[in-house]
Design a protein around this motif. Structure first.
Motif, PDB file in Angstrom:
ATOM      1  N   THR A  50     -29.851   5.236   1.275  1.00 58.05           N
ATOM      2  CA  THR A  50     -30.362   3.988   1.858  1.00 58.05           C
ATOM      3  C   THR A  50     -29.471   2.845   1.388  1.00 58.05           C
ATOM      4  N   ARG A  51     -29.482   2.592   0.063  1.00 59.65           N
ATOM      5  CA  ARG A  51     -28.771   1.447  -0.504  1.00 59.65           C
ATOM      6  C   ARG A  51     -27.265   1.502  -0.313  1.00 59.65           C
ATOM      7  N   THR A  52     -26.674   2.642  -0.670  1.00 59.36           N
ATOM      8  CA  THR A  52     -25.212   2.672  -0.695  1.00 59.36           C
ATOM      9  C   THR A  52     -24.650   2.439   0.709  1.00 59.36           C
ATOM     10  N   ARG A  53     -25.175   3.188   1.682  1.00 56.88           N
ATOM     11  CA  ARG A  53     -24.630   3.042   3.038  1.00 56.88           C
ATOM     12  C   ARG A  53     -24.941   1.651   3.600  1.00 56.88           C
ATOM     13  N   MET A 100     -17.300   7.192   1.960  1.00 54.14           N
ATOM     14  CA  MET A 100     -17.735   8.562   2.236  1.00 54.14           C
ATOM     15  C   MET A 100     -18.606   9.109   1.118  1.00 54.14           C
ATOM     16  N   ARG A 101     -19.736   9.699   1.500  1.00 51.94           N
ATOM     17  CA  ARG A 101     -20.596  10.419   0.538  1.00 51.94           C
ATOM     18  C   ARG A 101     -20.664  11.873   0.975  1.00 51.94           C
ATOM     19  N   HIS A 102     -20.547  12.775  -0.011  1.00 50.39           N
ATOM     20  CA  HIS A 102     -20.498  14.204   0.337  1.00 50.39           C
ATOM     21  C   HIS A 102     -21.137  15.023  -0.785  1.00 50.39           C
ATOM     22  N   ASN A 128     -19.408  11.887  -9.391  1.00 46.36           N
ATOM     23  CA  ASN A 128     -19.032  10.486  -9.569  1.00 46.36           C
ATOM     24  C   ASN A 128     -19.686   9.571  -8.538  1.00 46.36           C
ATOM     25  N   HIS A 129     -19.807   8.307  -8.909  1.00 52.69           N
ATOM     26  CA  HIS A 129     -20.347   7.324  -7.948  1.00 52.69           C
ATOM     27  C   HIS A 129     -19.807   5.945  -8.361  1.00 52.69           C
ATOM     28  N   PRO A 130     -18.492   5.731  -8.149  1.00 51.17           N
ATOM     29  CA  PRO A 130     -17.847   4.546  -8.708  1.00 51.17           C
ATOM     30  C   PRO A 130     -18.373   3.208  -8.193  1.00 51.17           C
ATOM     31  N   THR A 131     -18.829   3.130  -6.936  1.00 48.51           N
ATOM     32  CA  THR A 131     -19.282   1.805  -6.477  1.00 48.51           C
ATOM     33  C   THR A 131     -20.668   1.467  -7.029  1.00 48.51           C
ATOM     34  N   GLN A 132     -21.483   2.494  -7.360  1.00 47.01           N
ATOM     35  CA  GLN A 132     -22.730   2.192  -8.075  1.00 47.01           C
ATOM     36  C   GLN A 132     -22.378   1.645  -9.447  1.00 47.01           C
ATOM     37  N   THR A 133     -21.339   2.216 -10.048  1.00 48.48           N
ATOM     38  CA  THR A 133     -20.912   1.730 -11.363  1.00 48.48           C
ATOM     39  C   THR A 133     -20.462   0.274 -11.290  1.00 48.48           C
ATOM     40  N   GLY A 161     -26.993  13.538 -12.768  1.00 50.39           N
ATOM     41  CA  GLY A 161     -26.945  12.134 -12.342  1.00 50.39           C
ATOM     42  C   GLY A 161     -25.522  11.590 -12.331  1.00 50.39           C
ATOM     43  N   ARG A 162     -24.945  11.513 -11.148  1.00 49.07           N
ATOM     44  CA  ARG A 162     -23.539  11.074 -11.047  1.00 49.07           C
ATOM     45  C   ARG A 162     -23.357   9.613 -11.440  1.00 49.07           C
ATOM     46  N   THR A 163     -24.416   8.798 -11.249  1.00 55.12           N
ATOM     47  CA  THR A 163     -24.273   7.376 -11.618  1.00 55.12           C
ATOM     48  C   THR A 163     -24.088   7.235 -13.126  1.00 55.12           C
ATOM     49  N   VAL A 164     -24.727   8.132 -13.878  1.00 55.27           N
ATOM     50  CA  VAL A 164     -24.602   8.115 -15.342  1.00 55.27           C
ATOM     51  C   VAL A 164     -23.175   8.488 -15.745  1.00 55.27           C
ATOM     52  N   THR A 224     -33.110   7.133 -14.720  1.00 51.88           N
ATOM     53  CA  THR A 224     -32.589   7.875 -13.565  1.00 51.88           C
ATOM     54  C   THR A 224     -33.641   8.817 -12.987  1.00 51.88           C
ATOM     55  N   ARG A 225     -33.449   9.148 -11.728  1.00 54.75           N
ATOM     56  CA  ARG A 225     -34.295  10.102 -11.000  1.00 54.75           C
ATOM     57  C   ARG A 225     -33.860  11.531 -11.341  1.00 54.75           C
ATOM     58  N   VAL A 226     -34.814  12.428 -11.451  1.00 47.31           N
ATOM     59  CA  VAL A 226     -34.450  13.847 -11.591  1.00 47.31           C
ATOM     60  C   VAL A 226     -33.959  14.312 -10.214  1.00 47.31           C
ATOM     61  N   GLN A 227     -32.724  14.839 -10.187  1.00 51.17           N
ATOM     62  CA  GLN A 227     -32.002  15.062  -8.928  1.00 51.17           C
ATOM     63  C   GLN A 227     -32.407  16.384  -8.266  1.00 51.17           C
ATOM     64  N   ARG A 228     -33.572  16.351  -7.637  1.00 56.13           N
ATOM     65  CA  ARG A 228     -34.161  17.544  -7.015  1.00 56.13           C
ATOM     66  C   ARG A 228     -33.161  18.366  -6.184  1.00 56.13           C
ATOM     67  N   HIS A 262     -31.860   0.864 -12.989  1.00 53.46           N
ATOM     68  CA  HIS A 262     -32.079   2.147 -12.311  1.00 53.46           C
ATOM     69  C   HIS A 262     -31.257   2.068 -11.030  1.00 53.46           C
ATOM     70  N   PRO A 263     -30.462   3.096 -10.709  1.00 48.14           N
ATOM     71  CA  PRO A 263     -29.656   2.998  -9.486  1.00 48.14           C
ATOM     72  C   PRO A 263     -30.514   3.074  -8.226  1.00 48.14           C
ATOM     73  N   LEU A 264     -31.752   3.561  -8.374  1.00 46.31           N
ATOM     74  CA  LEU A 264     -32.676   3.813  -7.267  1.00 46.31           C
ATOM     75  C   LEU A 264     -32.085   4.896  -6.340  1.00 46.31           C
ATOM     76  N   PRO A 265     -32.842   5.632  -5.594  1.00 41.32           N
ATOM     77  CA  PRO A 265     -34.284   5.528  -5.421  1.00 41.32           C
ATOM     78  C   PRO A 265     -35.069   6.009  -6.647  1.00 41.32           C
ATOM     79  N   ARG A 266     -36.207   5.347  -6.873  1.00 43.44           N
ATOM     80  CA  ARG A 266     -37.100   5.807  -7.942  1.00 43.44           C
ATOM     81  C   ARG A 266     -38.133   6.741  -7.317  1.00 43.44           C
TER      82      ARG A 266
HETATM   83  C1  NCD Z   1     -27.939   7.298  -6.672  1.00 45.63           C
HETATM   84  C2  NCD Z   1     -27.070   8.388  -6.092  1.00 45.63           C
HETATM   85  O1  NCD Z   1     -27.001   8.557  -4.874  1.00 45.63           O
HETATM   86  O2  NCD Z   1     -26.446   9.051  -6.897  1.00 45.63           O
HETATM   87  N1  NCD Z   1     -28.425   6.421  -5.693  1.00 45.63           N
HETATM   88  C3  NCD Z   1     -27.650   5.360  -5.297  1.00 45.63           C
HETATM   89  O3  NCD Z   1     -26.596   5.515  -4.737  1.00 45.63           O
HETATM   90  N2  NCD Z   1     -28.084   4.127  -5.596  1.00 45.63           N
HETATM   91  C4  NCD Z   1     -29.003   7.804  -7.570  1.00 45.63           C
HETATM   92  C5  NCD Z   1     -29.948   8.856  -7.062  1.00 45.63           C
HETATM   93  O4  NCD Z   1     -29.846   9.336  -5.937  1.00 45.63           O
HETATM   94  O5  NCD Z   1     -30.842   9.202  -7.839  1.00 45.63           O
END
Ligand code: NCD
Length: 304
Positions: A50-53, A100-102, A128-133, A161-164, A224-228, A262-266
């Motif tokens: 949602t947020r990133t795109r 791009m997200r993959h 990795n998730h450099p733009t969240q960083t 958790g790639r944002t971490v 962070t969210r547990v990445q189901r 929190h990077p969200l989604p929560r």
């Molecule tokens: C994060 C992600 O996609 O890694 N969300 C985001 O881009 N803000 C965190 C997550 O999905 O838990």
């Protein structure tokens, strides 16, 4: 043309520059509203977002440019078996820059090797998730006034958790950073993050399973969210998903100027009641994400 695949592709000087530009955009958005007139961003999202795109798209619109793309793999030719390389060669005929997200780690790197236009990694698997960083760094800078000298706790799914992983990589280049890693045993930080990032850069860190025992030491708490979607078994996910739930009661012992990020989604890991606490920063992070992505696209497109 430069791409952003890993946060370490940017020097600390370049990150500082992006933060300054983002702060300038926040002060004076009108001055930027025409900067990308005639430019096109393609957002290729093979995984949900949602947020990133939407922040990439809003960022390009606010710079006066246009956006095209897809938001799920099944609506692209990937569903017919097209390779990432061929998709990228195709989209490069239509766009000036690609976000791009993959789900596959390394896919954005492969993309960057198959085009002349800049590729921005908007998240690759658990990697990795450099733009969240960049959004996180702008938030830390705006809340704390500096990227040096603080204790930051990372809590939850530190394995997937790639944002971490990206934020730790970024912080490993600053001074006076202490890292507290809070997770269940099963979701501990990958070993490479410890050896290649924390130990190599002599960053002080501790690991624990108990948030309550460390919360009073923290200047920043990054939940962070547990990445189901990255679990092999649903049973294991269900067992671990509610390992940590931050609520007002747990915040009683925290510093008065703690920043809760929190990077969200929560899902469940922060009670909604915390949203009204002055220490909650996660929706500020969302807004900062749009501004820093504006700054990043200006840089990669070499717009003055
Ligand atoms: C994060 C992600 O996609 O890694 N969300 C985001 O881009 N803000 C965190 C997550 O999905 O838990």
């Amino acid at each position: 043309m430069r791409s952003l695949i890993n946060i370490l592709d940017l020097s600390t000087g370049e990150i500082e520059e992006l933060i300054q530009v983002a702060n300038d955009i926040i002060k004076n958005p009108k001055a930027y509203s025409d900067k990308c007139r005639g430019k096109k961003l393609a957002t290729l999202f093979f995984e949900p977002s949602t947020r990133t795109r939407l922040s990439f798209e809003a960022a390009m619109y606010e710079l006066g440019g246009n956006v095209l793309g897809f938001s799920e793999a099944m609506s692209s030719s990937a569903a017919k078996g097209e390779s990432v390389a061929d998709t990228i060669k195709t989209v490069s005929c239509y766009a000036d820059i690609i976000a791009m997200r993959h789900p596959k780690e390394g896919a954005p790197l492969v993309a960057s090797m198959n085009t002349e236009i800049p590729i921005i990694n908007a998240g690759d698997g658990g990697h990795n998730h450099p733009t969240q960083t960049l959004a996180d760094l702008l938030t830390i800078y705006r809340e704390k006034g500096s990227l040096n000298n603080f204790t930051i706790g990372f809590c939850g799914d530190l394995k997937f958790g790639r944002t971490v992983h990206s934020l730790i990589a970024a912080l490993s280049r600053y001074e006076g950073i202490k890292v507290v890693l809070v997770s269940p045993k099963e979701l501990r930080i990958p070993n490479y993050v410890k050896t290649e990032l924390l130990e190599k850069n002599k960053i002080e860190f501790t690991e624990t399973t108990e948030l309550e025992e460390v919360i009073s030491e923290l200047d920043i708490l990054y939940m962070t969210r547990v990445q189901r979607e990255r679990f092999f078994s649903e049973e294991e996910y269900l067992r671990l998903k509610d390992s940590y739930i931050l609520n007002e009661e747990k915040l009683i012992n925290a510093k008065k100027d703690l920043a809760v990020m929190h990077p969200l989604p929560r899902v469940n890991e922060i009670s909604v009641s915390v949203d009204n606490d002055d220490r909650a920063c996660y929706f500020k992070q969302v807004l900062n994400g749009k501004y820093i992505r504006m700054a990043l696209m200006l840089k990669l497109l070499e717009v003055e």
